[in-house]
Motif scaffolding. Structure first.
Motif, PDB file in Angstrom:
ATOM      1  N   PRO A  98       0.835  -1.209   0.000  1.00 48.79           N
ATOM      2  CA  PRO A  98       0.000   0.000   0.000  1.00 48.79           C
ATOM      3  C   PRO A  98       0.869   1.257   0.000  1.00 48.79           C
ATOM      4  CG  PRO A  98      -0.134  -1.132   2.123  1.00 48.79           C
ATOM      5  CD  PRO A  98       0.739  -1.961   1.241  1.00 48.79           C
ATOM      6  N   PRO A  99       0.336   2.381  -0.507  1.00 49.61           N
ATOM      7  CA  PRO A  99       1.150   3.603  -0.548  1.00 49.61           C
ATOM      8  C   PRO A  99       1.313   4.214   0.847  1.00 49.61           C
ATOM      9  CG  PRO A  99      -1.079   4.078  -1.279  1.00 49.61           C
ATOM     10  CD  PRO A  99      -1.009   2.591  -1.054  1.00 49.61           C
ATOM     11  N   VAL A 100       2.317   5.056   0.987  1.00 48.25           N
ATOM     12  CA  VAL A 100       2.490   5.833   2.216  1.00 48.25           C
ATOM     13  C   VAL A 100       1.488   6.989   2.143  1.00 48.25           C
ATOM     14  CG1 VAL A 100       4.092   7.352   3.473  1.00 48.25           C
ATOM     15  CG2 VAL A 100       4.935   5.245   2.405  1.00 48.25           C
ATOM     16  N   THR A 101       0.838   7.307   3.257  1.00 51.34           N
ATOM     17  CA  THR A 101      -0.139   8.401   3.253  1.00 51.34           C
ATOM     18  C   THR A 101       0.187   9.401   4.355  1.00 51.34           C
ATOM     19  OG1 THR A 101      -1.861   6.982   2.355  1.00 51.34           O
ATOM     20  CG2 THR A 101      -2.611   8.968   3.456  1.00 51.34           C
ATOM     21  N   LEU A 102       0.218  10.671   4.002  1.00 43.73           N
ATOM     22  CA  LEU A 102       0.403  11.746   4.980  1.00 43.73           C
ATOM     23  C   LEU A 102      -0.774  12.706   4.859  1.00 43.73           C
ATOM     24  CD1 LEU A 102       4.174  12.757   4.587  1.00 43.73           C
ATOM     25  CD2 LEU A 102       3.189  11.279   6.308  1.00 43.73           C
ATOM     26  N   ARG A 103      -1.200  13.255   6.003  1.00 42.75           N
ATOM     27  CA  ARG A 103      -2.295  14.251   5.960  1.00 42.75           C
ATOM     28  C   ARG A 103      -1.752  15.589   6.454  1.00 42.75           C
ATOM     29  NH1 ARG A 103      -6.946  12.055   9.487  1.00 42.75           N
ATOM     30  NH2 ARG A 103      -5.205  11.277  10.711  1.00 42.75           N
ATOM     31  N   LEU A 104      -1.792  16.564   5.561  1.00 39.09           N
ATOM     32  CA  LEU A 104      -1.376  17.915   5.936  1.00 39.09           C
ATOM     33  C   LEU A 104      -2.606  18.682   6.400  1.00 39.09           C
ATOM     34  CD1 LEU A 104       1.092  17.036   4.310  1.00 39.09           C
ATOM     35  CD2 LEU A 104       1.102  19.245   3.198  1.00 39.09           C
TER      36      LEU A 104
END
Length: 326
Positions: A98-104
């Protein structure tokens, strides 16, 4: 866009603050054993990395520094998350990573510039970096900020963050920004001697609005329409589970409990301090299960508010026989 502004950035090396929204587990990974991981990130990137208070399911991670330090810190976070994904896959049968996910967390007044005219900017970012970028349609609760979710490979994420930083520098926020502050997982609510108290630090603070609601719930008296006089109480979420109560609601009435985009159910959760789960619709069933978890006082308050909601709707429809309790 004024050309002077871009030129004055030179190598884009100006001081900037970027805020990230993370779940507790992600924060734990960033902090590391005895704070070793975050210490290393601070030292190697040269960025200031601050993490908001610890009793919330969501935490804000603030990264401040010259842009090159911010990019280094982001790279370290993205690679750490990738490492966590790889480790969690080693004992699971899944084959695709799965992709890496970041929330800004970005002031809403800057989101228009991130999206661009007719979505042109966000499309350009997706195409040039290979990362998925999404700007939330709604502002985060009690704030003027929106979540911007970036997912992809760590490399794609770093390129994408660089482009977002450029846009944020070129289009500073307009007006005052009310920053998003995650709610504590539970501000305990205590009912004693007919009074409601919320716990803040070491003190029990009397809460007149909740006291009034609690007394109404105990008396089961007719209630004024919800939402007109009662403010929502942020922070009064999910008390420690003590007991559980189940209700069965006809499918065609569930909407009035949930409200538009979940507003009513969230209001009931916040005011009662109970956890409320609504089961998915079962095929062939005309009813939905609602599970209420919390202290007996929380549960009675939640039930009372749900009943009050039905009374409002029943009054409108002139049909009071609208709910069954299991």
């Amino acid at each position: 866009m004024e050309p002077s502004k871009v030129q004055s950035e030179g190598g884009l090396n100006v001081t900037l603050t970027i805020r990230l929204l993370m779940h507790g587990k992600e924060v734990g990974s960033i902090i590391g054993k005895k704070g070793e991981t975050v210490k290393k990130m601070r030292e190697e990137s040269g960025a200031r990395i601050n993490i908001s208070e610890g009793n919330c399911p969501e935490r804000i991670v603030t990264i401040t520094g010259p842009t090159d330090a911010i990019f280094k810190a982001f790279a370290m976070i993205a690679y750490k998350f990738e490492e966590d994904i790889i480790n969690s896959m080693s004992n699971s049968p899944a084959t695709s990573k799965p992709p890496v996910t970041l929330r800004l967390v970005v002031p809403a007044s800057q989101c228009g510039s991130l999206i661009g005219k007719g979505g042109s900017k966000i499309k350009e970012m997706r195409e040039s970096t290979g990362a998925q970028v999404q700007v939330a349609g709604d502002m985060l609760p009690n704030s003027t900020e929106r979540a911007v979710t970036i997912s992809g490979t760590p490399e794609a994420i770093i390129q994408c963050v660089k482009q977002i930083c450029v846009v944020m520098l070129e289009s500073p926020p307009k007006g005052a920004t009310i920053p998003y502050r995650p709610k504590p997982a539970s501000t305990p609510v205590i009912f004693s001697g007919g009074q409601a108290y919320t716990i803040q630090g070491q003190y029990a603070i009397p809460h007149p609005d909740l006291t009034k609601l609690h007394q109404l719930a105990m008396q089961q008296t007719p209630f004024t329409p919800l939402g007109q006089t009662t403010p929502a109480f942020p922070g009064l979420d999910a008390s420690p589970p003590a007991s559980t109560h189940e209700l069965t609601i006809p499918n065609d009435l569930i909407g009035c409990i949930i409200g538009r985009q979940g507003t009513k159910i969230n209001e009931i959760r916040q005011m009662s301090g109970a956890q409320i789960k609504i089961a998915n619709a079962m095929e062939g069933s005309s009813e939905r299960q609602i599970t209420i978890t919390g202290t007996p006082a929380n549960i009675s308050l939640a039930q009372y508010l749900i009943n009050a909601r039905f009374r409002d709707v029943a009054a409108m429809w002139n049909d009071p026989s609208s709910m069954t309790t299991s």
